[in-house]
Design an enzyme around this catalytic site. Sequence first.
Site, PDB file in Angstrom:
ATOM      1  N   GLU A 194      -4.791   2.038 -12.360  1.00  0.00           N
ATOM      2  CA  GLU A 194      -4.146   0.852 -12.851  1.00  0.00           C
ATOM      3  C   GLU A 194      -2.576   0.785 -12.656  1.00  0.00           C
ATOM      4  O   GLU A 194      -2.082  -0.509 -12.460  1.00  0.00           O
ATOM      5  CB  GLU A 194      -4.714   0.592 -14.162  1.00  0.00           C
ATOM      6  CG  GLU A 194      -6.068   0.768 -14.467  1.00  0.00           C
ATOM      7  CD  GLU A 194      -6.774  -0.210 -13.864  1.00  0.00           C
ATOM      8  OE1 GLU A 194      -6.300  -1.255 -13.175  1.00  0.00           O
ATOM      9  OE2 GLU A 194      -8.092  -0.178 -13.637  1.00  0.00           O
TER      10      GLU A 194
ATOM     11  N   ASP B 211      -6.600   3.321  -5.780  1.00  0.00           N
ATOM     12  CA  ASP B 211      -6.993   4.625  -5.701  1.00  0.00           C
ATOM     13  C   ASP B 211      -6.246   6.026  -5.189  1.00  0.00           C
ATOM     14  O   ASP B 211      -6.120   6.822  -5.824  1.00  0.00           O
ATOM     15  CB  ASP B 211      -8.399   4.361  -5.021  1.00  0.00           C
ATOM     16  CG  ASP B 211      -9.705   3.962  -5.826  1.00  0.00           C
ATOM     17  OD1 ASP B 211      -9.271   3.608  -7.214  1.00  0.00           O
ATOM     18  OD2 ASP B 211     -10.533   3.472  -5.367  1.00  0.00           O
TER      19      ASP B 211
END
Length: 681
Positions: free
Chosen positions: A517, A582
Amino acid sequence: MRYFNLRPLIPLVAAVAFGFAAFGQQTASRGFDPANMCTTCIACDDFYQYANGGWIAKNEIPAAFSSWGITSPLREKNIATLHQILEDAAKNTSAAKGSNEQKIGAFYTSCMDEPKIETLGAAPLAPEIAAINKMKSTSDLPALLAHLHQIGVPALFGFGAVQDLKKSDSVIAVTRQGGLALPDRDFYLKDDAKSKSTRDAYAQHVANMFKLLGDDADKSAAEAQTVMKIETQLAQVSLDRVSRRDASKQYHKMSPADLKNVTANFDWATYIKKIGAPKFSEINVAHPDFFKGLDQMLTSVPVEDWKTYLRWHLVHDAADALSSAFVNENFNFYGKTLNGTKELQPRWRRCVVATDQNLGEALGEVYVKKAFPPEAKARMRDLVNNLIVALREDIPTLDWMSEPTRQAAIAKLNAFAIKIGYPDKWRDYSSLKIERDSFIDNLLRSSAFERQRNLAKIGRPVDRTEWAMTPPTVNAYNNSLMNEIVFPAGILQPPYFDLSADDALNYGAIGAVIGHEMSHGFDDQGRKFDLHGNLTDWWTEADAKNYTDRANCVEQQFSSFRVEEVGLNQNGKLVLGESIGDLGGLKIAWLAFQKSLQGKPRPADIDGFTPEQRFFLGWAQVWGRKQTPESMRQQILTDPHPLGRFRTNGPLSNMPQFAEAFNCKLGDAMVRPPDHRCQVW
Ligand SMILES: [Zn+2]
């Protein structure tokens, strides 16, 4: 209405909003489990299979799901907790009228009243259908559309409030493309055999819904063709999904008077008055080409065809609140055909999800008292802080970035708002009336309440305390417009976050989620927003070029990932932001994990794995999943999140730390040669 830049960790449940499933016996979630691994697989060949092969061999997708993963029991556990809360609230008939407890109990009770819903059939739609039938000419459309939008029917286009992309402390009006009932514009436009057969099945479904409304077979078939024709025209002027990742392509601010220049044949003044929007001076017409196309249709499509189109969207949107004939027909197309789900979910589960969707913070407030311990919040805050420190120390090591850009990046990182567990300020539902007697009335009032809540924001300062996910949600998100990272209570449990597990596992699972995030704030789109959430270019030209080169590396890697079962490659441009998230997230989590080991005795191996190996196993096991081919196809075509196997193997194959932990060598599938390795952050 979705935020422009809400970027969840996990695909959000799409089309089948009310569709859901039996999972029988509850299984308590647990953290990493060596029994999920494949003992004969080789880590350096296919780490996803190595970490999850045992689980994949032992598990089948339950009939009422289109995908099932290692983390699914956690979601089911949360649903079971909500179920218990709602059963208790339903039994309590003495809750104070107007209290949240009365509302959640009444909403759930009305949804569970299947005999009554069955008896009513399509009757609840009668007043709305009568209003549509009253249309005499296309000039009646604005007022009618405003009414349909008020009660939650998303026909033709979207309208509401949004943060000004370039003035992030103010809220302006927005209007967006919409009006399609297939998952994407490409479903109408592509010419391959699968797209054609999906369209045939869709047309049949639309016809079946008209039949359920009482039209004969010939008329229904003709009406379905009318719907197809209108939606195809709308699809042709819609912006594609990859372009819609780019906020700068969706920023066209103008005065309400200028709306005429875009859509001269639509009476905006009537629409805006009728929908109950406050007076405003600025509107973002996010997709001008769409509205120009729509304008032409307003003169070319006969009024009778618009009536057919609106009747379809009304029944389509309401289907799950009607009798079983509508529910089943809706499931047959959106559940079975589109997603490969075999069975409808039991009613109680659909009603729990519906309550979460309509009264999420009233229900969530009870949920967190019951299921979210304060120590989880404290530990999570520590972890987030450790990750922020790690990224702050990482940014100065990036040799491709100049000092001014570096300083701006650190300033943005320092300004991150962090939300954990649940909102500090709960949503106020006091003006929403919920009664036990009518499910459809509760839904209509909830939609109208949400619509008014949204419209009331226009012209007001941004409320930074708001949440875009409910507390029990097993997910997390980054919102670039708020420069915030948000972690609902629902995800702060095993296997993501295990208070009793070793640090290595937690850093590999929830740590990488946090890093993911955070990295969204610096992905190919997030990087275009500054520390205040404004869309503005804070990059030097050379730094932007260096960034794009690195992002292209990730894009090319993901475009090469192919799923033979469905004959499709991932679209690297569509999944780029998530893939950078990621890759960056894992690196930051790794750095924070390394830092956590400093000055302490080295942790012992557990289950035969070193701490470094457990870090990567923690990441891999949250993605272990089985999906129907239809569900994989949907995800590849419409979702910015790659499939779990690529989220595992993609980033790890770029990390020398992974190769070292598992002693993988150059030439192994999980090791990219240094000149093919991608690294952004
Ligand atoms: Zn994400």
